[in-house]
Scaffold this motif. Sequence first.
Motif, PDB file in Angstrom:
ATOM      1  N   GLY A  22       3.322  -4.773   1.151  1.00 53.00           N
ATOM      2  CA  GLY A  22       3.559  -4.136  -0.139  1.00 53.00           C
ATOM      3  C   GLY A  22       2.771  -2.870  -0.378  1.00 53.00           C
ATOM      4  N   ASP A  23       2.113  -2.355   0.668  1.00 52.92           N
ATOM      5  CA  ASP A  23       1.253  -1.186   0.487  1.00 52.92           C
ATOM      6  C   ASP A  23       1.985   0.140   0.658  1.00 52.92           C
ATOM      7  OD1 ASP A  23      -0.875  -2.837   0.031  1.00 52.92           O
ATOM      8  OD2 ASP A  23      -1.777  -2.607   2.006  1.00 52.92           O
ATOM      9  N   TYR A  24       3.278   0.076   0.981  1.00 53.27           N
ATOM     10  CA  TYR A  24       4.079   1.296   1.223  1.00 53.27           C
ATOM     11  C   TYR A  24       3.387   2.178   2.274  1.00 53.27           C
ATOM     12  CZ  TYR A  24       6.151  -0.414  -3.074  1.00 53.27           C
ATOM     13  OH  TYR A  24       6.729  -1.227  -4.021  1.00 53.27           O
ATOM     14  N   VAL A  25       3.047   1.548   3.381  1.00 53.66           N
ATOM     15  CA  VAL A  25       2.332   2.228   4.459  1.00 53.66           C
ATOM     16  C   VAL A  25       3.292   3.147   5.198  1.00 53.66           C
ATOM     17  CG1 VAL A  25       1.010   1.895   6.584  1.00 53.66           C
ATOM     18  CG2 VAL A  25       0.769   0.267   4.679  1.00 53.66           C
ATOM     19  N   PRO A  26       2.936   4.407   5.412  1.00 55.51           N
ATOM     20  CA  PRO A  26       3.819   5.311   6.153  1.00 55.51           C
ATOM     21  C   PRO A  26       4.066   4.802   7.567  1.00 55.51           C
ATOM     22  CG  PRO A  26       2.027   6.523   5.087  1.00 55.51           C
ATOM     23  CD  PRO A  26       1.696   5.070   4.964  1.00 55.51           C
ATOM     24  N   GLN A  27       5.236   5.121   8.094  1.00 56.82           N
ATOM     25  CA  GLN A  27       5.583   4.686   9.437  1.00 56.82           C
ATOM     26  C   GLN A  27       4.546   5.199  10.438  1.00 56.82           C
ATOM     27  OE1 GLN A  27       9.524   5.699  10.635  1.00 56.82           O
ATOM     28  NE2 GLN A  27       9.383   4.705  12.611  1.00 56.82           N
ATOM     29  N   GLY A  28       4.086   4.295  11.298  1.00 53.73           N
ATOM     30  CA  GLY A  28       3.123   4.652  12.327  1.00 53.73           C
ATOM     31  C   GLY A  28       1.676   4.493  11.930  1.00 53.73           C
ATOM     32  N   SER A  29       1.391   4.241  10.649  1.00 61.38           N
ATOM     33  CA  SER A  29       0.015   4.108  10.196  1.00 61.38           C
ATOM     34  C   SER A  29      -0.472   2.673  10.361  1.00 61.38           C
ATOM     35  CB  SER A  29      -0.100   4.513   8.723  1.00 61.38           C
ATOM     36  OG  SER A  29      -1.387   4.206   8.211  1.00 61.38           O
ATOM     37  N   VAL A  30      -1.796   2.524  10.518  1.00 59.19           N
ATOM     38  CA  VAL A  30      -2.414   1.192  10.562  1.00 59.19           C
ATOM     39  C   VAL A  30      -3.082   0.864   9.235  1.00 59.19           C
ATOM     40  CG1 VAL A  30      -2.733   1.092  13.059  1.00 59.19           C
ATOM     41  CG2 VAL A  30      -4.477   2.191  11.647  1.00 59.19           C
ATOM     42  N   GLY A  31      -2.698   1.585   8.178  1.00 57.79           N
ATOM     43  CA  GLY A  31      -3.156   1.248   6.841  1.00 57.79           C
ATOM     44  C   GLY A  31      -4.357   2.067   6.384  1.00 57.79           C
ATOM     45  N   ARG A  32      -4.888   1.646   5.238  1.00 50.87           N
ATOM     46  CA  ARG A  32      -6.057   2.300   4.654  1.00 50.87           C
ATOM     47  C   ARG A  32      -7.327   1.547   5.022  1.00 50.87           C
ATOM     48  NH1 ARG A  32      -2.914   3.035  -0.467  1.00 50.87           N
ATOM     49  NH2 ARG A  32      -2.628   5.260  -0.849  1.00 50.87           N
TER      50      ARG A  32
END
Length: 475
Positions: A286-296
């Motif tokens: 549910g974090d709306y993580v951009p494609q290819g990212s491993v998050g914040r």
Amino acid sequence: MTFVGDRLEAYATAKPADTALKCGPASLTWLELFDRIEAAAAVICQETIAGARVALALADPMSLLIGLYASARTGRVALIVDPEWPDRLMKSVLAEVSPALFIQHGSQLFNPVSGQRTDDRPDEEALFFAGFTSGSSGFPKGYVRTHRSWLKSFELSDREFGNALNNRIVIAGGLTHSLHLYGAVYGLSGGHQVVLMERFDPKELLAELYRAREGAVLYATPTQVHYLGQAARRNGPVETVRQILVSGAKWQDGQRTAMASIFPDACLTEFYGASETSFISISRPGDYVPQGSVGRAAHGVQIAIGDPAHPLPSGTAGEIWVKSDLLFAGYLCGQSSDTRWSEGWLTVGDHGYLDGSGFLFLTGRSNRMIVTSGLNVYPEEVEAQLLNHAAVATAVVVGRPDPVRGQILEAVVQLATPLDDAADELLRHCRNVLAKGKLPKKIHIKNSLPLTAGGKPDIPQITRDLMGPSQGGTV
């Protein structure tokens, strides 16, 4: 005094007959588990002094956890040694780390002892255990952790993932892999039932998940989840899994989406970190993580790119530096030039960048960099593009020595679904998405790829296999 496993006695008193630990047909109640830890602690106290190193080369994961907790609560340092190491490597590592006690068989932990037991309860800053991870020279790096670093990691796990921890925790593979070891120790230390697998077996693991009446939290690598998903497609959705915690490699966006239908009630969570750092970043559905990212950045973790005193601007790639309470204490053996400290900041050689919203993207690891015709290429970038093809299950890119270019890129691929003229088709796919200098010169299609004990592609073995005669499409 707070240390890892300090609440086990309380669990044994509060719920003595409840199952604490399970592996195949064997199981232990909380009382049985604590009694075995106490018996093992008596042996360790008889044979060693406080602060001593106790090497545990145990194939049985239940015995390994008992030895780990027994060492921890008596102020010793447990060394988690892979029992499948060749004899020469085992001897070399033991010579480097000099354990006071070497335990190869679980029965050694429960031999009757005489004499007075002397417990030395550790404080938070005391060394807790050492694990071993692969080094660039082929000699394992022995990273050591304090009690405090893992206790802080437990607090972070409670905060970030605690919504599902009323369920049993299932560990997908062997405990020499830091992800699996962390999940098991975190679960028991928090009073949760833990289910172990002697080794990763998709069919056995799937059967265990189907049997989970209360629901399950699964710790696994992306490769393990992929093979588990393949087995589940033939048997139906796994509705008992409430949460999947994935780490150990980048979970490709397409694979993550595919798992949502197989585990319909699971929260699919990815976290990025290393044995030396614990958690760095977290990516939730549910974090709306951009494609290819491993998050914040995980709670309490700071991330800087490049020089941490003068970080690079967003969108610019460089070394990833982290600062937190979760970092390791150093290496016992196998020092790495990629691992460096600076004013409390740590880098292990991973490269990436932060976007304007603080999302972290990985671009590669310095010790895997391939130099071809003067161009620095991170194989992870090429692997990610191959994995974006719907027919690809697993991809590994390596450098083959070349007298003209220095190295050339070659890829080894395992397919998820049949693909006509697979090598040539994947080469065409690469031409559409990669710069010319980053194109593999050859793609090798394999029925399966060797895996490490932790369930990740065994890159050194794949590289060795590739150096022999093989066939594939070429550019």
